[in-house]
Design an enzyme around this catalytic site. Sequence first.
Site, PDB file in Angstrom:
ATOM      1  N   HIS A   1       0.697  -1.065  -0.064  1.00 56.27           N
ATOM      2  CA  HIS A   1      -0.004  -0.050  -0.140  1.00 56.27           C
ATOM      3  C   HIS A   1       0.690   1.456  -0.110  1.00 56.27           C
ATOM      4  O   HIS A   1       0.279   2.390  -0.306  1.00 56.27           O
ATOM      5  CB  HIS A   1      -0.920   0.014   1.242  1.00 56.27           C
ATOM      6  CG  HIS A   1      -2.300   0.626   0.751  1.00 56.27           C
ATOM      7  ND1 HIS A   1      -3.278   0.299   1.429  1.00 56.27           N
ATOM      8  CD2 HIS A   1      -2.563   1.464  -0.200  1.00 56.27           C
ATOM      9  CE1 HIS A   1      -4.431   1.042   1.043  1.00 56.27           C
ATOM     10  NE2 HIS A   1      -3.985   1.918  -0.096  1.00 56.27           N
TER      11      HIS A   1
ATOM     12  N   ASP B   1      -9.497  -0.543   3.958  1.00 57.89           N
ATOM     13  CA  ASP B   1      -8.362  -1.188   4.202  1.00 57.89           C
ATOM     14  C   ASP B   1      -8.685  -1.821   5.804  1.00 57.89           C
ATOM     15  O   ASP B   1      -9.425  -0.824   6.516  1.00 57.89           O
ATOM     16  CB  ASP B   1      -7.392  -0.056   4.515  1.00 57.89           C
ATOM     17  CG  ASP B   1      -5.845  -0.761   4.371  1.00 57.89           C
ATOM     18  OD1 ASP B   1      -5.623  -1.627   5.331  1.00 57.89           O
ATOM     19  OD2 ASP B   1      -4.972  -0.035   3.874  1.00 57.89           O
TER      20      ASP B   1
ATOM     21  N   HIS C   1      -6.609  -1.657   8.054  1.00 54.79           N
ATOM     22  CA  HIS C   1      -5.531  -0.907   8.688  1.00 54.79           C
ATOM     23  C   HIS C   1      -5.872   0.704   8.439  1.00 54.79           C
ATOM     24  O   HIS C   1      -6.509   1.048   7.282  1.00 54.79           O
ATOM     25  CB  HIS C   1      -4.307  -1.246   8.634  1.00 54.79           C
ATOM     26  CG  HIS C   1      -3.954  -2.467   8.798  1.00 54.79           C
ATOM     27  ND1 HIS C   1      -4.032  -3.566   7.654  1.00 54.79           N
ATOM     28  CD2 HIS C   1      -3.478  -3.290   9.888  1.00 54.79           C
ATOM     29  CE1 HIS C   1      -3.684  -4.713   8.026  1.00 54.79           C
ATOM     30  NE2 HIS C   1      -3.460  -4.716   9.423  1.00 54.79           N
TER      31      HIS C   1
ATOM     32  N   ASP D   1      -3.538   3.279   8.254  1.00 52.39           N
ATOM     33  CA  ASP D   1      -2.387   3.725   7.527  1.00 52.39           C
ATOM     34  C   ASP D   1      -2.035   5.197   7.909  1.00 52.39           C
ATOM     35  O   ASP D   1      -1.747   5.993   6.919  1.00 52.39           O
ATOM     36  CB  ASP D   1      -2.495   3.354   6.008  1.00 52.39           C
ATOM     37  CG  ASP D   1      -2.650   1.931   5.660  1.00 52.39           C
ATOM     38  OD1 ASP D   1      -2.163   1.155   6.531  1.00 52.39           O
ATOM     39  OD2 ASP D   1      -2.952   1.728   4.503  1.00 52.39           O
TER      40      ASP D   1
ATOM     41  N   HIS E   1       4.293   1.181   4.462  1.00 58.62           N
ATOM     42  CA  HIS E   1       2.779   1.385   4.039  1.00 58.62           C
ATOM     43  C   HIS E   1       1.810   1.560   5.296  1.00 58.62           C
ATOM     44  O   HIS E   1       0.518   1.856   4.897  1.00 58.62           O
ATOM     45  CB  HIS E   1       2.562  -0.286   3.566  1.00 58.62           C
ATOM     46  CG  HIS E   1       2.472  -1.417   4.558  1.00 58.62           C
ATOM     47  ND1 HIS E   1       1.947  -2.665   4.233  1.00 58.62           N
ATOM     48  CD2 HIS E   1       2.989  -1.450   5.697  1.00 58.62           C
ATOM     49  CE1 HIS E   1       2.045  -3.447   5.345  1.00 58.62           C
ATOM     50  NE2 HIS E   1       2.525  -2.601   6.279  1.00 58.62           N
TER      51      HIS E   1
ATOM     52  N   ASP F   1      -7.367  -1.878  -0.373  1.00 61.29           N
ATOM     53  CA  ASP F   1      -6.534  -3.004   0.117  1.00 61.29           C
ATOM     54  C   ASP F   1      -7.274  -4.397   0.213  1.00 61.29           C
ATOM     55  O   ASP F   1      -8.234  -4.366   0.871  1.00 61.29           O
ATOM     56  CB  ASP F   1      -5.869  -2.494   1.466  1.00 61.29           C
ATOM     57  CG  ASP F   1      -4.721  -3.125   1.975  1.00 61.29           C
ATOM     58  OD1 ASP F   1      -4.886  -4.740   1.788  1.00 61.29           O
ATOM     59  OD2 ASP F   1      -3.726  -2.931   2.504  1.00 61.29           O
TER      60      ASP F   1
ATOM     61  N   ASP G   1      -6.714  -6.798   2.044  1.00 61.29           N
ATOM     62  CA  ASP G   1      -6.863  -7.257   3.474  1.00 61.29           C
ATOM     63  C   ASP G   1      -8.260  -6.604   4.338  1.00 61.29           C
ATOM     64  O   ASP G   1      -8.389  -7.022   5.306  1.00 61.29           O
ATOM     65  CB  ASP G   1      -5.829  -6.930   4.505  1.00 61.29           C
ATOM     66  CG  ASP G   1      -5.342  -5.426   4.667  1.00 61.29           C
ATOM     67  OD1 ASP G   1      -6.272  -4.596   4.734  1.00 61.29           O
ATOM     68  OD2 ASP G   1      -4.276  -5.149   5.070  1.00 61.29           O
TER      69      ASP G   1
ATOM     70  N   GLU H   1      -1.684  -5.049  -1.991  1.00 60.14           N
ATOM     71  CA  GLU H   1      -1.484  -6.080  -0.917  1.00 60.14           C
ATOM     72  C   GLU H   1      -1.950  -7.261  -1.281  1.00 60.14           C
ATOM     73  O   GLU H   1      -2.096  -8.304  -0.430  1.00 60.14           O
ATOM     74  CB  GLU H   1      -2.149  -5.417   0.421  1.00 60.14           C
ATOM     75  CG  GLU H   1      -1.546  -4.284   0.837  1.00 60.14           C
ATOM     76  CD  GLU H   1      -0.080  -4.334   1.504  1.00 60.14           C
ATOM     77  OE1 GLU H   1       0.504  -5.384   1.590  1.00 60.14           O
ATOM     78  OE2 GLU H   1       0.421  -3.329   1.817  1.00 60.14           O
TER      79      GLU H   1
END
Length: 306
Positions: free
Chosen positions: A106, A129, A131, A133, A146, A233, A235, A278
Amino acid sequence: MRDLSLISVPFGLGAGRAGSEHGPAKLGELDLAGSLKGHGLRVGDEREIDVASLLQAMKPDTAAYAGKAGGMKHAAEVLSVCRAIAEEGAAAAASGHFPLFIGGDHSIAIGSVAGLTTAYERMGIIWFDAHADLNTETTSFTGNMHGISLAVALGLTTVTMKDVHRAARPIALERAVLLGARDLDPAEERFIQQSGLTYFSKADIDRLGIEETAKRALRIACKDADALHLSFDIDSVDPGEAPGTGTPVAGGISSEEARLALRIIGASELLSSADFVELNPLLDQGERTSRLMHSLIAELLLSHSS
């Protein structure tokens, strides 16, 4: 729909685990470009960032940033590659194309967003995402680049958007939406609480439903905007369905929720570009994640073209 510029970025040094650099090649094996063309989409050009050459010829100021970035890993390499991504993205947007960036980890979004803001003055962003970030060089626990990529896009870090592209500008906070994050560090939680950044957690998605959540995210990111960028992303999807990613977090959205969200976002006339990042083929199980990302890309673009 405008012609696509398919920009592959085989780069994974911004992540904590090796493998995301193989994401573009895996999607190439699955004939992503051919599939998009088969659906009637026009792929105007296909480009690949020459990561190896860039890493052999880094400019001195990238090392200077690495020195200021403290414990951030591969900071000079990320900045070098992201500058090339920004140039490609800026050129594609200026030519009227829809830039589609395929990562890679990312951190590549630092480059894509920087380049796109040279073409759009009031670009909104939806950051999908697991996360946030939103760490900076001083708050990151891992030192992985990332994990600061959205913070860079919002102008919160030591490295600035203009360090990436001379004509870049940060994204306005009121047009940024964080969607689906469920693994936040303390500094990220504090920033969200204090700044008022729009954040739809997995709990919000469960409460509102993915359709309403996506619609609300669009209204916020598109308010007074001249373009919309999606940074997706893989994930964000639960690892039970998308195991092939480097930082999986249990309790994610389902693949069907992802499809519906991308159909809704894709239907926006303001959507002008996207990242898909990712995918880590080294961690995948029977190409499940690779094929899912392939289909999600098509889902977004077919919705946008209809």
